[in-house]
Each structure stands twice: as structure tokens, then as C-alpha cells.
Design an enzyme around this catalytic site. Structure first.
Site, PDB file in Angstrom:
ATOM      1  CE  LYS A   1       0.032  -0.467   5.148  1.00 10.93           C
ATOM      2  NZ  LYS A   1      -1.457  -0.468   6.294  1.00 10.93           N
TER       3      LYS A   1
ATOM      4  CG  HIS B   1      47.609  -7.660  15.000  1.00  9.49           C
ATOM      5  ND1 HIS B   1      47.387  -7.042  16.582  1.00  9.49           N
ATOM      6  CD2 HIS B   1      48.566  -6.884  14.920  1.00  9.49           C
ATOM      7  CE1 HIS B   1      48.263  -5.916  16.969  1.00  9.49           C
ATOM      8  NE2 HIS B   1      48.947  -6.241  15.921  1.00  9.49           N
TER       9      HIS B   1
HETATM   10  C1  FAD Z   1      13.316   2.471  14.045  1.00  8.43           C
HETATM   11  C2  FAD Z   1      13.215   1.413  14.256  1.00  8.43           C
HETATM   12  C3  FAD Z   1      14.606   1.041  13.250  1.00  8.43           C
HETATM   13  C4  FAD Z   1      14.916  -0.600  13.040  1.00  8.43           C
HETATM   14  N1  FAD Z   1      16.157  -0.756  13.344  1.00  8.43           N
HETATM   15  C5  FAD Z   1      16.213  -2.377  13.389  1.00  8.43           C
HETATM   16  C6  FAD Z   1      17.292  -2.633  12.987  1.00  8.43           C
HETATM   17  O1  FAD Z   1      18.565  -2.064  12.754  1.00  8.43           O
HETATM   18  N2  FAD Z   1      17.853  -3.934  12.231  1.00  8.43           N
HETATM   19  C7  FAD Z   1      16.617  -5.160  12.153  1.00  8.43           C
HETATM   20  O2  FAD Z   1      16.658  -6.690  11.757  1.00  8.43           O
HETATM   21  N3  FAD Z   1      15.232  -4.169  12.596  1.00  8.43           N
HETATM   22  C8  FAD Z   1      15.165  -3.052  13.174  1.00  8.43           C
HETATM   23  N4  FAD Z   1      14.389  -2.849  12.867  1.00  8.43           N
HETATM   24  C9  FAD Z   1      12.633  -3.479  12.651  1.00  8.43           C
HETATM   25  C10 FAD Z   1      12.244  -4.484  11.543  1.00  8.43           C
HETATM   26  O3  FAD Z   1      12.281  -3.121  10.903  1.00  8.43           O
HETATM   27  C11 FAD Z   1      10.819  -5.193  11.679  1.00  8.43           C
HETATM   28  O4  FAD Z   1      11.095  -6.028  12.189  1.00  8.43           O
HETATM   29  C12 FAD Z   1      11.170  -5.371   9.849  1.00  8.43           C
HETATM   30  O5  FAD Z   1      10.814  -4.538   9.180  1.00  8.43           O
HETATM   31  C13 FAD Z   1       9.606  -6.498   9.531  1.00  8.43           C
HETATM   32  O6  FAD Z   1       9.437  -6.583   8.481  1.00  8.43           O
HETATM   33  P1  FAD Z   1       8.766  -7.058   7.780  1.00  8.43           P
HETATM   34  O7  FAD Z   1       8.189  -7.771   6.591  1.00  8.43           O
HETATM   35  O8  FAD Z   1       7.120  -8.179   8.908  1.00  8.43           O
HETATM   36  O9  FAD Z   1       7.196  -6.306   8.282  1.00  8.43           O
HETATM   37  P2  FAD Z   1       7.207  -4.336   8.266  1.00  8.43           P
HETATM   38  O10 FAD Z   1       8.354  -4.089   7.330  1.00  8.43           O
HETATM   39  O11 FAD Z   1       6.585  -3.484   8.469  1.00  8.43           O
HETATM   40  O12 FAD Z   1       5.885  -4.474   5.883  1.00  8.43           O
HETATM   41  C14 FAD Z   1       4.992  -4.552   6.188  1.00  8.43           C
HETATM   42  C15 FAD Z   1       4.452  -4.051   4.616  1.00  8.43           C
HETATM   43  O13 FAD Z   1       3.420  -4.385   4.505  1.00  8.43           O
HETATM   44  C16 FAD Z   1       2.512  -3.565   4.246  1.00  8.43           C
HETATM   45  N5  FAD Z   1       1.221  -3.296   4.564  1.00  8.43           N
HETATM   46  C17 FAD Z   1       0.876  -3.429   5.785  1.00  8.43           C
HETATM   47  N6  FAD Z   1      -0.687  -3.765   5.608  1.00  8.43           N
HETATM   48  C18 FAD Z   1      -0.754  -4.164   4.169  1.00  8.43           C
HETATM   49  C19 FAD Z   1      -2.437  -4.049   3.772  1.00  8.43           C
HETATM   50  N7  FAD Z   1      -3.109  -4.317   3.941  1.00  8.43           N
HETATM   51  N8  FAD Z   1      -2.525  -4.153   1.853  1.00  8.43           N
HETATM   52  C20 FAD Z   1      -1.093  -4.448   1.327  1.00  8.43           C
HETATM   53  N9  FAD Z   1      -0.036  -3.595   2.397  1.00  8.43           N
HETATM   54  C21 FAD Z   1       0.034  -3.662   3.590  1.00  8.43           C
HETATM   55  C22 FAD Z   1       3.001  -2.341   4.509  1.00  8.43           C
HETATM   56  O14 FAD Z   1       2.709  -0.829   3.834  1.00  8.43           O
HETATM   57  C23 FAD Z   1       4.710  -2.398   4.855  1.00  8.43           C
HETATM   58  O15 FAD Z   1       5.544  -1.485   3.667  1.00  8.43           O
HETATM   59  C24 FAD Z   1      13.577  -1.474  12.887  1.00  8.43           C
HETATM   60  C25 FAD Z   1      12.288  -0.689  13.685  1.00  8.43           C
HETATM   61  C26 FAD Z   1      12.587   0.397  13.308  1.00  8.43           C
HETATM   62  C27 FAD Z   1      10.716   1.091  13.568  1.00  8.43           C
END
Ligand code: FAD
Length: 472
Positions: free
Chosen positions: A35, A451
Site C-alpha cells: 500500500k 591483527h
Molecule cells: C526505528 C526502527 C529501527 C529498526 N532497526 C532495525 C535494525 O537495525 N535491524 C533489524 O533487524 N530490524 C530493525 N527494525 C525492525 C524491522 O524494521 C522490522 O522487524 C522489519 O521491517 C519487519 O519486516 P516485515 O516484513 O515483517 O514488516 P514491515 O517491514 O513492517 O512491512 C510490512 C509492509 O506491509 C505493508 N502492509 C501492511 N498492511 C497492508 C495491507 N493490508 N495491504 C498492503 N500492504 C500492507 C506495509 O505498508 C509495509 O510495507 C527497526 C524498526 C524500527 C521501527
């Protein structure tokens, strides 16, 4: 049928887009519904990448602030950060990486369907984007809708003065002062960024120590380092009230001794964790079993409904503490895709997940902490080695911190490796291999460490575990 696919992935975060690529590599026809206007999800747009970009700016500023010590002449003006330029550089990095994911989709013939997805039952996914279209998944739907910042009862997040990491990442100014609620990875990373940029930073943690999931020695070292540089840390404390004003926030903090402090600061950053994103997904409508809002899955990421899988931040495996990390979401995505394609898979060992916190000093850890090892009944033997005595650390001017190895005295098995100090987020890779391969301390001792490197501290911590460190 044009809208018919083998696999439909919902969400293009690090879980979803990696699952999609792996499924396509295995010959499946894949669509990803996303989205947002760009691919990459939380990690690329608001998480890992932009925060670490800001931390690299903070590191660059740290070097420039010590220019004299480094023999670099930059005149007498005090070094300062230029926020528009910082954001410009960060945004270019983010844009480059999201375009990279788009390129990978094209290369792997994955269709990006723009819009918001809703599970419609019988392998169907409705996508809303002005009009509605329905996609059909012949084999499987992978839900990878991720997480979003979670609020705290009694604190009204107005997204202007009382903010989450989503707003903190885009702040156009360096806050004069900021209270950060929560000292997990997100909290301490922003504390490091803003303090280096020039903000007065106050960290408030409900539990008795900073970074509470880490080994206690790591927490103590971080708190010592934060306090030394002037970051105020209240542990065993809580924010009991916050009211946004025109140009700041009035914050009440109940500190450890029960007294209340009233502060007026520019911003309050609520960094108390993230919750699952399932609103509008119709997860329960199609029969998915949920647990506190998370989608319940088995070890191969099947939900309770055949033909629907789920991965990443949105899932629970039924036990507390599923790590919300980008590399975990990706690893789960690969397993889910391989299982759907008919390959044999092996469940992830969540005890082998490396954790990186990119605060200053950095933290890298994998495996059991000393306390966890004792609780598991091991006869624990520990070895610690400080970075400060290493040549490489002295050259880099990064002498804080140490590596700590937690092992089982009876078998010499390495149970966990924990480190705090410069480049720990890179050094943890070696630690992860050692834990993953169930290495002994002796094997790590016999592994030659080049090292001069910071990695020598890992080898020396192994020597220290056997009471035979060379350089201390
Ligand atoms: C500030 C911050 C720093 C971070 N730093 C790290 C780090 O250094 N290292 C690390 O490993 N992790 C880090 N994380 C955590 C990491 O970002 C998440 O664990 C990871 O992004 C999870 O991936 P995901 O694919 O599960 O979900 P997300 O990355 O959250 O992706 C979900 C996607 O689904 C889409 N979506 C949701 N609902 C719908 C729908 N109904 N229809 C269409 N699209 C939809 C959203 O728009 C989004 O793009 C950090 C998080 C934050 C907030």
C-alpha cells in the site's frame, strides 16, 4: 486468468519482498500487494536503514568534533550538523534501496500490485486502490503486514510533539531536548543520534536497566557510557503523564525512589515497542487464529487456515518474544517460500538470532545471557575481554566496551556471546557462526583472529574464558 498467481504476498517489507523473490526464484508466479508508494516496508522507509543512516551522520560528527585530536584542521568554528543535508543524504540512500527492490521485482518477474489488501477467503485477496481488484493465489497467500509503533495507555501521541520513531526519523530540527520513553534498540539508538546532534536527552526505562533484553553486564556498560557523556538515564522509572504544548511537551516522570519530576522538553519520543498490523485485513473473518493481535503460525509459518501463511513482525509462534527484526522476517520468508514450493525446510532456531543495537557504543549479541544460562541449569563459565587494550581500538579512538563469552563449564560449549563497543554489530557475525555451529570455547581459541582488528577481542575473550587471556 490475469489476476491468478501461485503466491500472493501481502506487504513488501523485508519479510514479504524476500519471500516473493525466493518464491519467484523457485519458479512460482508471484504478486506482492503493497500500500505504500515505495517497496521495502518499515526497514527501508522508517526503520533499519534511515536510523542507521542518521547514526552514521552522528559518527561522522563525532570524528569532526575531535578533529584536533585527529590532526585535521577545520578552523575554529564548532562542528554542527546540517539537518536538511542530513535528510537529503538519508533520503537518497533510502530511495536507492527501494528502487533496488523494484529492480529485483522486475528481474524476478514479480508483479507489484499497488493498494491495500484484504483477505477474501478461498485463496482470494481483494486489493483496494481507488477501484477494487481480486487476486487469486493457487498455492498460498503470505501475510507479511508487519508492525507499527505501539502507544502507551494515558499518553496521547499527537505525532507532532509526542512522537514515535516514524516521526523522529523525519524531524527537520535537532530537538533542544527530548525525553525518550523506552530503552530498547529504538530508544537507545535515537538517544545516541540526538545526543550527538546536540540535544539534551533523557531516557526513561520502566525496567531496572537499559536495553533490558541484553546481558546485564552490557546494560551496565551502556548506562555508564550514556551517563559519562551526559545522557540522563532514569531506570525503574515511568512517564506518568505528558501534555503537548505549542512548542514542547510537559512530561511527568516517576523516578525510581517514587518521587515525581516535571520536565518541559521539546519532544517526547514514545519508543515502547511495536504491535502487529492487521487492521482491515479481515484476518479473523477468514478464520485465522490470533493471539493478542498477532497471527498464530507453526514452525513453517502456516497459519490455522490452509493456503495462508504469515511471516515477520505480524506473527507469533505461540511463545513470547518472537523477535521483530528485519533479518528474522527475511529468514522466515525464505523458509515459507521454500516450503510452498515443495522444498524440504528446517525450522529456524530462534536462540541463534543475532541482535544488533546501533547505539553508541554499539551492541551485538547472540545466544544465552549469563542469567539465562544459569536459569537453564548450566554450570556457567564466563570470559570477558575489553576492547580498550587492542591496538585497533586505540587507533580508532574507540576504546569503550568488551566482549563477553558465556559457556558451559562441563562441555566447554559456547552458549552466548555478548559485546558492546565499536563495530560490535559487525563482530557479532563471527559470534553467530560460533553459536550456530555449536562451537566450543577451545575451538574459538584455536581460530586465528587477524591483527590488528577489533575481532581480536572475540578470540581473547575465548582465552579469558579458560583463564588465559594474553593481553590483560
Ligand atoms: C526505528 C526502527 C529501527 C529498526 N532497526 C532495525 C535494525 O537495525 N535491524 C533489524 O533487524 N530490524 C530493525 N527494525 C525492525 C524491522 O524494521 C522490522 O522487524 C522489519 O521491517 C519487519 O519486516 P516485515 O516484513 O515483517 O514488516 P514491515 O517491514 O513492517 O512491512 C510490512 C509492509 O506491509 C505493508 N502492509 C501492511 N498492511 C497492508 C495491507 N493490508 N495491504 C498492503 N500492504 C500492507 C506495509 O505498508 C509495509 O510495507 C527497526 C524498526 C524500527 C521501527
Amino acid at each position: 486468468m490475469a489476476n491468478e498467481y501461485d503466491v500472493v504476498v501481502i506487504g513488501a517489507g523485508t519479510g514479504g519482498y524476500v519471500a516473493a523473490i525466493r518464491a519467484a526464484q523457485l519458479g512460482l508466479k508471484v504478486a506482492v500487494v503493497e500500500k505504500q508508494k515505495a517497496l521495502g516496508g518499515t526497514c527501508l522507509l522508517w526503520g533499519c536503514i534511515p536510523t542507521k543512516a542518521l547514526l552514521e551522520h552522528a559518527h561522522a560528527l563525532k570524528i569532526v568534533q575531535h578533529a584536533k585530536e585527529w590532526g585535521i584542521s577545520i578552523g575554529d568554528a564548532a562542528a554542527a550538523i546540517n539537518m536538511p543535508q542530513v535528510h537529503d543524504r538519508k533520503d537518497k540512500i533510502v530511495a536507492g534501496l527501494t528502487k533496488g527492490v523494484e529492480f529485483l521485482f522486475k528481474k524476478n518477474k514479480i508483479d507489484w500490485i499497488k493498494g491495500t489488501a484484504r483477505l477474501a477467503g478461498n485463496g482470494n485477496v481483494d486489493v483496494f486502490n481507488g477501484d477494487t481488484q481480486t487476486l487469486h493465489a493457487r498455492k498460498d497467500i503470505i501475510v507479511a503486514t508487519g508492525s507499527s509503533p505501539r502507544g502507551v495507555p494515558g499518553i496521547d501521541i499527537d505525532h507532532t510533539r509526542i512522537i514515535t520513531s516514524d516521526e523522529a526519523i523525519h524531524l527537520k530540527e535537532v530537538p533542544k531536548s527530548i525525553v525518550i520513553m523506552g530503552s530498547g534498540a529504538v530508544g537507545v539508538e535515537f538517544a545516541s543520534i540526538f545526543h550527538r546532534f546536540g540535544s539534551r536527552v533523557i531516557v526513561v526505562e520502566l525496567l531496572p536497566r537499559l536495553v533490558p533484553v541484553e546481558d546485564e553486564a552490557i546494560s551496565a556498560e551502556l548506562e555508564k557510557s550514556f551517563r559519562k557523556r551526559g545522557i540522563t538515564c532514569y531506570t525503574g522509572a515511568k512517564v506518568t503523564g505528558a501534555k503537548a504544548t505549542v512548542d514542547g511537551v510537559d512530561v511527568q516522570i516517576q523516578v525510581g525512589d517514587g518521587n515525581t519530576q516535571a520536565l518541559n522538553v521539546s519532544y517526547l519520543l514514545v519508543a515502547t515497542g511495536r504491535g502487529p498490523v492487521t487492521a482491515g485485513l479481515n484476518a479473523e473473518g477468514v478464520g485465522l487464529q490470533m493471539d493478542r493481535g498477532y497471527i498464530k503460525v507453526d514452525a513453517e509459518y502456516r497459519t490455522s487456515v490452509p493456503g495462508i501463511s504469515a511471516i515477520g513482525d505480524v506473527i507469533t509462534l505461540g511463545t513470547p518474544g518472537h523477535p521483530q527484526l528485519a533479518h528474522v522476517a527475511s529468514a522466515e520468508g525464505i523458509i515459507a517460500a521454500e516450503r510452498i514450493a515443495g522444498l524440504e525446510t528446517r525450522p529456524l532456531n530462534y536462540d541463534h538470532v543475532p541482535g544488533c543495537t546501533y547505539c553508541d557504543p554499539e551492541i551485538g549479541s547472540v545466544g544465552l545471557t549469563e542469567r539465562e544460562a544459569s536459569e537453564h541449569g548450566y554450570d556457567v563459565r564466563v570470559g570477558t575481554f575489553p576492547f580498550g587494550v587492542l591496538g585497533r581500538a586505540k587507533m580508532a579512538g574507540e576504546t569503550e566496551g568488551f566482549v563477553k563469552i558465556v559457556s558451559d563449564k562441563a562441555t566447554d560449549a559456547i552458549l552466548g556471546i555478548h559485546m558492546i563497543g565499536a563495530r560490535s554489530t559487525e563482530l557479532v557475525a563471527e559470534a553467530t557462526v560460533a553459536v550456530r555451529l555449536e562451537s566450543t570455547v577451545d575451538e574459538l581459541i584455536r581460530t586465528i583472529h587477524a591483527h590488528p582488528t577489533m575481532a581480536e577481542a572475540v578470540g581473547e575473550a575465548a582465552h579469558a574464558t579458560h583463564g588465559a587471556a594474553i593481553h590483560i
